[in-house]
Design a protein around this motif. Structure first.
Motif, PDB file in Angstrom:
ATOM      1  N   GLY A  27     -54.696 -15.577  29.830  1.00 49.04           N
ATOM      2  CA  GLY A  27     -56.332 -15.277  29.189  1.00 49.04           C
ATOM      3  C   GLY A  27     -57.065 -15.708  28.460  1.00 49.04           C
ATOM      4  O   GLY A  27     -58.230 -15.543  28.970  1.00 49.04           O
ATOM      5  N   GLY A  28     -57.053 -17.005  27.873  1.00 48.92           N
ATOM      6  CA  GLY A  28     -57.911 -17.845  27.503  1.00 48.92           C
ATOM      7  C   GLY A  28     -58.697 -18.462  28.751  1.00 48.92           C
ATOM      8  O   GLY A  28     -59.750 -19.073  28.709  1.00 48.92           O
ATOM      9  N   VAL A  29     -57.998 -18.954  29.717  1.00 45.88           N
ATOM     10  CA  VAL A  29     -58.265 -19.691  30.945  1.00 45.88           C
ATOM     11  C   VAL A  29     -58.941 -18.888  31.622  1.00 45.88           C
ATOM     12  O   VAL A  29     -60.313 -19.249  31.805  1.00 45.88           O
ATOM     13  CB  VAL A  29     -56.565 -20.245  31.925  1.00 45.88           C
ATOM     14  CG1 VAL A  29     -57.514 -20.294  32.951  1.00 45.88           C
ATOM     15  CG2 VAL A  29     -56.102 -21.534  31.148  1.00 45.88           C
ATOM     16  N   ILE A  30     -59.007 -18.021  31.698  1.00 44.31           N
ATOM     17  CA  ILE A  30     -60.301 -17.225  32.340  1.00 44.31           C
ATOM     18  C   ILE A  30     -61.389 -17.241  31.632  1.00 44.31           C
ATOM     19  O   ILE A  30     -62.353 -16.936  32.344  1.00 44.31           O
ATOM     20  CB  ILE A  30     -59.635 -15.708  32.749  1.00 44.31           C
ATOM     21  CG1 ILE A  30     -57.914 -15.752  33.736  1.00 44.31           C
ATOM     22  CG2 ILE A  30     -60.356 -14.158  33.165  1.00 44.31           C
ATOM     23  CD1 ILE A  30     -57.279 -14.580  34.771  1.00 44.31           C
ATOM     24  N   ALA A  31     -61.340 -16.605  30.585  1.00 45.16           N
ATOM     25  CA  ALA A  31     -62.582 -15.826  29.626  1.00 45.16           C
ATOM     26  C   ALA A  31     -63.494 -17.323  29.740  1.00 45.16           C
ATOM     27  O   ALA A  31     -64.216 -17.638  30.095  1.00 45.16           O
ATOM     28  CB  ALA A  31     -61.983 -15.768  28.446  1.00 45.16           C
ATOM     29  N   PHE A  32     -61.884 -18.234  29.457  1.00 49.14           N
ATOM     30  CA  PHE A  32     -63.123 -20.092  29.542  1.00 49.14           C
ATOM     31  C   PHE A  32     -63.779 -20.769  30.967  1.00 49.14           C
ATOM     32  O   PHE A  32     -64.990 -20.628  30.763  1.00 49.14           O
ATOM     33  CB  PHE A  32     -62.100 -21.210  29.296  1.00 49.14           C
ATOM     34  CG  PHE A  32     -63.194 -22.292  29.412  1.00 49.14           C
ATOM     35  CD1 PHE A  32     -63.529 -22.782  28.613  1.00 49.14           C
ATOM     36  CD2 PHE A  32     -62.233 -23.502  30.200  1.00 49.14           C
ATOM     37  CE1 PHE A  32     -64.669 -24.102  29.128  1.00 49.14           C
ATOM     38  CE2 PHE A  32     -62.846 -24.874  30.740  1.00 49.14           C
ATOM     39  CZ  PHE A  32     -63.544 -25.410  30.054  1.00 49.14           C
ATOM     40  N   VAL A  78     -72.109 -23.051  24.313  1.00 46.96           N
ATOM     41  CA  VAL A  78     -71.740 -23.207  22.465  1.00 46.96           C
ATOM     42  C   VAL A  78     -70.210 -22.332  23.358  1.00 46.96           C
ATOM     43  O   VAL A  78     -69.301 -22.255  22.709  1.00 46.96           O
ATOM     44  CB  VAL A  78     -72.699 -22.491  22.021  1.00 46.96           C
ATOM     45  CG1 VAL A  78     -71.524 -21.761  20.697  1.00 46.96           C
ATOM     46  CG2 VAL A  78     -73.158 -23.667  21.202  1.00 46.96           C
ATOM     47  N   ILE A  79     -70.362 -20.794  23.924  1.00 43.08           N
ATOM     48  CA  ILE A  79     -69.392 -20.230  23.976  1.00 43.08           C
ATOM     49  C   ILE A  79     -67.808 -20.609  24.528  1.00 43.08           C
ATOM     50  O   ILE A  79     -66.776 -20.176  24.039  1.00 43.08           O
ATOM     51  CB  ILE A  79     -69.769 -17.890  24.355  1.00 43.08           C
ATOM     52  CG1 ILE A  79     -70.474 -17.804  23.489  1.00 43.08           C
ATOM     53  CG2 ILE A  79     -68.587 -17.895  24.749  1.00 43.08           C
ATOM     54  CD1 ILE A  79     -71.024 -16.419  23.933  1.00 43.08           C
ATOM     55  N   SER A  80     -68.460 -20.906  25.664  1.00 44.31           N
ATOM     56  CA  SER A  80     -67.364 -21.628  26.239  1.00 44.31           C
ATOM     57  C   SER A  80     -66.137 -23.185  25.845  1.00 44.31           C
ATOM     58  O   SER A  80     -65.565 -23.534  25.891  1.00 44.31           O
ATOM     59  CB  SER A  80     -67.710 -21.846  28.176  1.00 44.31           C
ATOM     60  OG  SER A  80     -69.461 -22.968  27.769  1.00 44.31           O
ATOM     61  N   GLU A  81     -67.375 -23.708  25.145  1.00 44.42           N
ATOM     62  CA  GLU A  81     -66.602 -23.996  25.113  1.00 44.42           C
ATOM     63  C   GLU A  81     -65.709 -24.501  23.039  1.00 44.42           C
ATOM     64  O   GLU A  81     -64.662 -25.060  23.494  1.00 44.42           O
ATOM     65  CB  GLU A  81     -68.279 -25.715  23.756  1.00 44.42           C
ATOM     66  CG  GLU A  81     -68.694 -26.988  24.269  1.00 44.42           C
ATOM     67  CD  GLU A  81     -69.431 -27.190  23.697  1.00 44.42           C
ATOM     68  OE1 GLU A  81     -69.823 -27.128  22.792  1.00 44.42           O
ATOM     69  OE2 GLU A  81     -70.359 -28.212  25.133  1.00 44.42           O
ATOM     70  N   LEU A 139     -64.503 -17.879  33.042  1.00 45.19           N
ATOM     71  CA  LEU A 139     -65.599 -17.297  33.717  1.00 45.19           C
ATOM     72  C   LEU A 139     -67.283 -17.695  32.703  1.00 45.19           C
ATOM     73  O   LEU A 139     -68.406 -17.644  32.938  1.00 45.19           O
ATOM     74  CB  LEU A 139     -65.401 -15.522  32.945  1.00 45.19           C
ATOM     75  CG  LEU A 139     -66.594 -14.378  32.917  1.00 45.19           C
ATOM     76  CD1 LEU A 139     -66.840 -14.120  34.346  1.00 45.19           C
ATOM     77  CD2 LEU A 139     -66.274 -13.733  31.789  1.00 45.19           C
ATOM     78  N   PHE A 140     -67.450 -17.878  31.477  1.00 42.18           N
ATOM     79  CA  PHE A 140     -68.435 -18.007  30.601  1.00 42.18           C
ATOM     80  C   PHE A 140     -68.403 -19.921  31.343  1.00 42.18           C
ATOM     81  O   PHE A 140     -69.492 -19.938  31.226  1.00 42.18           O
ATOM     82  CB  PHE A 140     -67.606 -18.184  29.176  1.00 42.18           C
ATOM     83  CG  PHE A 140     -67.550 -17.010  28.545  1.00 42.18           C
ATOM     84  CD1 PHE A 140     -69.423 -16.420  28.521  1.00 42.18           C
ATOM     85  CD2 PHE A 140     -67.298 -16.367  28.367  1.00 42.18           C
ATOM     86  CE1 PHE A 140     -69.442 -15.462  27.548  1.00 42.18           C
ATOM     87  CE2 PHE A 140     -67.045 -14.957  27.968  1.00 42.18           C
ATOM     88  CZ  PHE A 140     -68.678 -14.733  27.411  1.00 42.18           C
ATOM     89  N   MET A 141     -68.033 -20.707  31.209  1.00 45.88           N
ATOM     90  CA  MET A 141     -68.585 -21.595  32.147  1.00 45.88           C
ATOM     91  C   MET A 141     -69.414 -21.880  33.268  1.00 45.88           C
ATOM     92  O   MET A 141     -70.071 -22.121  33.706  1.00 45.88           O
ATOM     93  CB  MET A 141     -66.991 -22.806  32.759  1.00 45.88           C
ATOM     94  CG  MET A 141     -67.499 -23.942  33.056  1.00 45.88           C
ATOM     95  SD  MET A 141     -68.336 -25.106  32.239  1.00 45.88           S
ATOM     96  CE  MET A 141     -67.159 -25.046  30.040  1.00 45.88           C
ATOM     97  N   LEU A 142     -68.744 -20.411  33.914  1.00 42.06           N
ATOM     98  CA  LEU A 142     -69.811 -20.345  35.657  1.00 42.06           C
ATOM     99  C   LEU A 142     -70.745 -19.814  35.275  1.00 42.06           C
ATOM    100  O   LEU A 142     -71.677 -19.839  35.948  1.00 42.06           O
ATOM    101  CB  LEU A 142     -68.626 -19.548  36.240  1.00 42.06           C
ATOM    102  CG  LEU A 142     -67.204 -20.487  36.991  1.00 42.06           C
ATOM    103  CD1 LEU A 142     -65.958 -19.132  37.597  1.00 42.06           C
ATOM    104  CD2 LEU A 142     -68.074 -21.615  38.377  1.00 42.06           C
ATOM    105  N   LEU A 143     -70.918 -18.900  33.974  1.00 43.70           N
ATOM    106  CA  LEU A 143     -71.905 -17.855  33.290  1.00 43.70           C
ATOM    107  C   LEU A 143     -72.978 -18.963  32.992  1.00 43.70           C
ATOM    108  O   LEU A 143     -74.180 -19.026  33.580  1.00 43.70           O
ATOM    109  CB  LEU A 143     -71.391 -17.456  32.485  1.00 43.70           C
ATOM    110  CG  LEU A 143     -70.853 -15.622  33.562  1.00 43.70           C
ATOM    111  CD1 LEU A 143     -70.889 -14.936  32.073  1.00 43.70           C
ATOM    112  CD2 LEU A 143     -71.680 -15.352  34.084  1.00 43.70           C
ATOM    113  N   SER A 144     -72.228 -20.281  32.348  1.00 40.32           N
ATOM    114  CA  SER A 144     -73.166 -20.881  32.436  1.00 40.32           C
ATOM    115  C   SER A 144     -74.085 -22.104  33.156  1.00 40.32           C
ATOM    116  O   SER A 144     -75.294 -22.798  32.591  1.00 40.32           O
ATOM    117  CB  SER A 144     -72.156 -22.109  31.467  1.00 40.32           C
ATOM    118  OG  SER A 144     -71.187 -22.811  31.726  1.00 40.32           O
ATOM    119  N   PHE A 145     -73.049 -22.291  33.793  1.00 43.99           N
ATOM    120  CA  PHE A 145     -74.051 -22.994  35.692  1.00 43.99           C
ATOM    121  C   PHE A 145     -74.538 -21.611  36.084  1.00 43.99           C
ATOM    122  O   PHE A 145     -76.077 -22.540  36.199  1.00 43.99           O
ATOM    123  CB  PHE A 145     -72.431 -23.372  36.746  1.00 43.99           C
ATOM    124  CG  PHE A 145     -71.729 -24.426  35.882  1.00 43.99           C
ATOM    125  CD1 PHE A 145     -73.052 -25.454  35.034  1.00 43.99           C
ATOM    126  CD2 PHE A 145     -70.820 -25.025  36.132  1.00 43.99           C
ATOM    127  CE1 PHE A 145     -71.944 -26.564  34.984  1.00 43.99           C
ATOM    128  CE2 PHE A 145     -69.812 -25.706  35.906  1.00 43.99           C
ATOM    129  CZ  PHE A 145     -70.215 -26.403  35.086  1.00 43.99           C
TER     130      PHE A 145
END
Length: 155
Positions: free
Chosen positions: A12-17, A39-42, A19-25
């Protein structure tokens, strides 16, 4: 926590990370939204890295290669985040040191994740190819940025 719960937390942590990393791009054009997503993905990446390290001491079966592959995946993103936060850009002197270290860590991560793929059992066997894909995206992005910064008209 049981082994299964630890694996679910890591997954779940990897999936959430991711998702937010792709959203940051995807939100790179709007500065405030992009900064919030970073910040959220970090934070999620740091928590996932900590949970994967903790899981190594509790998971004793063959599934311990799941947190190992997650650690190999997140170390490259950690180095990328450090470079982003300290402000490495095209005008930074000796930025090639950051790129070379990232390339070495990415290739080592590719190798470790590939080894982990052979050892992971069950449904979790889908995780290492997903991690390889995301690290591959980071590698292509870094190559593009590195080449762009070396062009004579950039900066």
């Amino acid at each position: 926590m049981t082994e299964k719960q630890l694996l679910y937390v890591n997954l779940g942590g990897v999936i959430a990370f991711s998702l937010f990393m792709l959203l940051s791009f995807a939100t790179a054009e709007t500065d405030t939204t992009h900064r919030v997503m970073i910040v959220i993905s970090e934070i999620l990446g740091g928590l996932t890295l900590i949970s994967a390290i903790i899981s190594l001491s509790y998971i004793k079966s063959e599934q311990r290669f799941v947190p190992i592959s997650i650690i190999a995946f997140l170390v490259a993103w950690l180095i990328y985040a450090i470079g982003y936060e300290i402000g490495i850009d095209g005008t930074t002197k000796f930025s090639w040191i950051w790129f070379i270290s990232l390339y070495i860590i990415l290739f080592a991560g590719f190798y470790i994740i590939r080894i982990c793929y052979k050892k992971v059992l069950g449904y979790y066997k889908l995780l290492p190819p997903f991690l390889l894909f995301l690290n591959g995206m980071l590698f292509v992005f870094l190559l593009f940025i590195h080449i762009w910064w070396q062009l004579p008209f950039s900066g």
